[in-house]
Design an enzyme around this catalytic site. Structure first.
Site, PDB file in Angstrom:
ATOM      1  N   LYS A   1      21.468  42.847   6.516  1.00 17.73           N
ATOM      2  CA  LYS A   1      21.889  42.759   7.910  1.00 17.73           C
ATOM      3  C   LYS A   1      20.780  43.255   8.832  1.00 17.73           C
ATOM      4  O   LYS A   1      20.512  42.661   9.891  1.00 17.73           O
ATOM      5  CB  LYS A   1      23.172  43.578   8.115  1.00 17.73           C
TER       6      LYS A   1
ATOM      7  N   PHE B   1      38.598  45.843  22.882  1.00 13.64           N
ATOM      8  CA  PHE B   1      39.652  44.833  22.960  1.00 13.64           C
ATOM      9  C   PHE B   1      39.028  43.449  22.798  1.00 13.64           C
ATOM     10  O   PHE B   1      39.261  42.540  23.599  1.00 13.64           O
ATOM     11  CB  PHE B   1      40.396  44.941  24.289  1.00 13.64           C
ATOM     12  N   LEU B   2      38.199  43.316  21.767  1.00 11.01           N
ATOM     13  CA  LEU B   2      37.453  42.078  21.562  1.00 11.01           C
ATOM     14  C   LEU B   2      38.240  41.107  20.692  1.00 11.01           C
ATOM     15  O   LEU B   2      38.845  41.492  19.702  1.00 11.01           O
ATOM     16  CB  LEU B   2      36.105  42.365  20.887  1.00 11.01           C
ATOM     17  N   ARG B   3      38.188  39.837  21.069  1.00  7.89           N
ATOM     18  CA  ARG B   3      38.749  38.777  20.232  1.00  7.89           C
ATOM     19  C   ARG B   3      37.594  38.085  19.527  1.00  7.89           C
ATOM     20  O   ARG B   3      36.636  37.659  20.181  1.00  7.89           O
ATOM     21  CB  ARG B   3      39.513  37.768  21.079  1.00  7.89           C
ATOM     22  N   GLU B   4      37.692  37.967  18.219  1.00  3.99           N
ATOM     23  CA  GLU B   4      36.645  37.253  17.493  1.00  3.99           C
ATOM     24  C   GLU B   4      36.611  35.808  17.964  1.00  3.99           C
ATOM     25  O   GLU B   4      37.640  35.176  18.175  1.00  3.99           O
ATOM     26  CB  GLU B   4      36.895  37.343  15.998  1.00  3.99           C
TER      27      GLU B   4
ATOM     28  N   GLY C   1      53.527  29.099  14.298  1.00  2.64           N
ATOM     29  CA  GLY C   1      52.675  28.521  13.272  1.00  2.64           C
ATOM     30  C   GLY C   1      52.761  29.320  11.989  1.00  2.64           C
ATOM     31  O   GLY C   1      53.799  29.892  11.665  1.00  2.64           O
TER      32      GLY C   1
ATOM     33  N   CYS D   1      42.301  42.862  12.699  1.00  4.21           N
ATOM     34  CA  CYS D   1      42.901  43.845  13.603  1.00  4.21           C
ATOM     35  C   CYS D   1      44.413  43.986  13.463  1.00  4.21           C
ATOM     36  O   CYS D   1      44.907  45.074  13.199  1.00  4.21           O
ATOM     37  CB  CYS D   1      42.564  43.491  15.056  1.00  4.21           C
TER      38      CYS D   1
END
Length: 458
Positions: free
Chosen positions: A35, A161-164, A280, A287
């Site tokens: 990485k 509060f991140l959305r992938e 769905g 998370c």
């Protein structure tokens, strides 16, 4: 400011790169040598919209560096983020070994040259700020044999509060910034750190444009425990909304209602809103499940049984099994059948496979002796690497994956899947069975194309 970030995963890398692009000098701390090499070359080790040009830009300006030497990073840092992984333990609690290792390293590098704000950025159990304080003191004591002066540092909570799939945009244009601290000067430092985002005073990147009308980001200042709880409560509520939609979907199927119309109808109520009400196969990712389990564990530690939260997880698990049950009904006996899975990642826009519903379904099908072909435009290589023992066939496009299949299961609503022509799909399949786990296709159109078609709640 000089900033150190422990952990170069989704949260740490995106946070560090954005702060570097806003004018701060950032050093990432990472132990994974592959990485480190990728990031030094300006190559993101994860798939995330807008991250590649951002990373190249800050690397070329030398605003972002990466090291495996924690003391080097801590030496000059005014703000130190802990953004390492907190994977779930078998009992549902969060594994804090990486947080502890980072805190001990910070303590070993602590000095009195300037005050430091140590920030819990990763999602950590309630009360973890206290633990980090103790571990920092332990690290300092290892080197100096005494307690560090309290005036040298403080620990704050600043949950992400991140959305992938939209993590860069969510960092630049957040709904809110939550700051949890016990001393006033920590709020002052963190407000200054985030001032370009709070005031939206930066020039928006071409690849991640600013939403229309955004001029100011709200900041909430609170105590550390409340900040930690806000993160868990937010994810628990969003997970509950999705599970609620799926519970209603299962009732809709039995009474003849259309869950899409039902959710649209209730979503028009301003008290409810339309987001996170899509029925769905359920939620996945790193998370919701982990945070829900940790909150349930903490609740039970304090003698409270959170029945709604436990039901939220149970409904979600049941949705995945429903896909397998539909296939068993259509293809009985299912052993030896050929099934295509469209989508491996837990959502579009990411290559993340953590708790992906598709993997649960694939694992169940393989146990039943099903021959599985998979398609995912981004996450296929991750799946191949993480599950080398799975006898999967990987296809380069949706139609190639479906050739000769006796059923297609849509698990991730990638644009490439949404655009498939149903008549062409039926023509290449051995048996036209379509399980639409994300309610992408029009049922009438699917049936006109000759499919035995199943969706969720319609």
């Amino acid at each position: 400011m000089n900033v150190a970030v422990f952990g170069a995963g989704y949260v740490g890398l995106v946070t560090g790169a954005v702060l570097a692009d806003l004018g701060h000098q950032v050093m990432l701390v990472e132990v994974d040598q592959d990485k480190i090499a990728q990031i030094r070359d300006g190559i993101p080790p994860i798939y995330e919209a807008g991250l590649a040009p951002l990373l190249r830009r800050v690397r070329d300006r030398a605003a972002l560096e990466i090291t495996d030497q924690p003391l080097v990073a801590v030496a000059e840092a005014e703000v130190v983020f802990i953004a390492v992984g907190t994977p779930p333990l078998p009992n549902g609690d969060a594994d804090l070994r990486y947080v502890k290792a980072a805190a001990l390293a910070i303590g070993r590098g602590l000095d009195g040259h300037h005050r430091r704000v140590i920030v819990n950025k990763a999602t950590v159990p309630i009360g973890s700020a206290n633990l980090v304080e103790v571990w920092i003191a332990d690290g300092y004591r290892e080197v100096h044999g005494e307690e560090p002066p309290a005036a040298w540092y403080t620990v704050a909570s600043n949950p992400e509060f991140l959305r992938e799939g939209s993590a860069v945009a969510d960092t630049l244009y957040p709904d809110r910034i939550v700051l949890g601290a016990d001393v006033p000067w920590a709020f002052t430092v963190l407000r200054e750190l985030y001032r370009p985002i709070i005031e939206q005073s930066f020039e928006a990147p071409l690849e991640t444009p600013r939403p229309r009308g955004l001029t100011q980001v709200p900041v909430m200042e609170t105590g550390r425990v409340s900040a930690e709880m806000i993160k868990y409560a937010a994810n628990a509520f969003l997970a509950t909304k999705i599970s609620f939609a799926n519970e209603i979907a299962n009732i809709c199927e039995r009474v003849g209602a259309d869950v899409g119309e039902v959710m649209y109808g209730i979503g028009l109520d301003s008290r409810i809103g339309t987001r996170f009400l899509q029925a769905g196969v359920g939620w996945g990712g790193s998370c919701f499940g982990k945070d829900l389990s940790a909150l349930v564990f903490t609740s039970r530690e304090y003698g409270y049984v959170p029945e709604i939260l436990e039901a939220t997880a149970a409904v979600n698990a049941r949705q995945r099994q429903r896909v397998v049950s539909l296939l068993q009904e259509e293809l009985k006996p299912i052993h030896g059948r050929r099934v295509t899975i469209w989508g491996l990642a837990f959502k579009p826009g990411t290559d993340d496979l953590r708790d992906a519903p598709a993997l649960t379904v694939i694992e169940a099908l393989l146990r039943l002796g099903v021959r599985v072909t998979a398609y995912d435009p981004v996450a296929a290589e991750n799946c191949r690497r993480q599950h080398p023992d799975w006898p999967l066939t990987y296809a380069p496009d949706p139609l190639a994956a479906a050739e000769g299949a006796e059923a297609v299961v849509l698990m991730t609503e990638w644009p490439q899947v949404r655009e498939v022509d149903l008549e062409r799909l039926a023509a290449v399949m051995r048996r036209p069975v379509l399980i639409d786990g994300r309610n992408v296709f029009d049922p009438a159109a699917a049936r006109r194309a000759g499919f035995a078609y199943h969706s969720i709640g319609r």
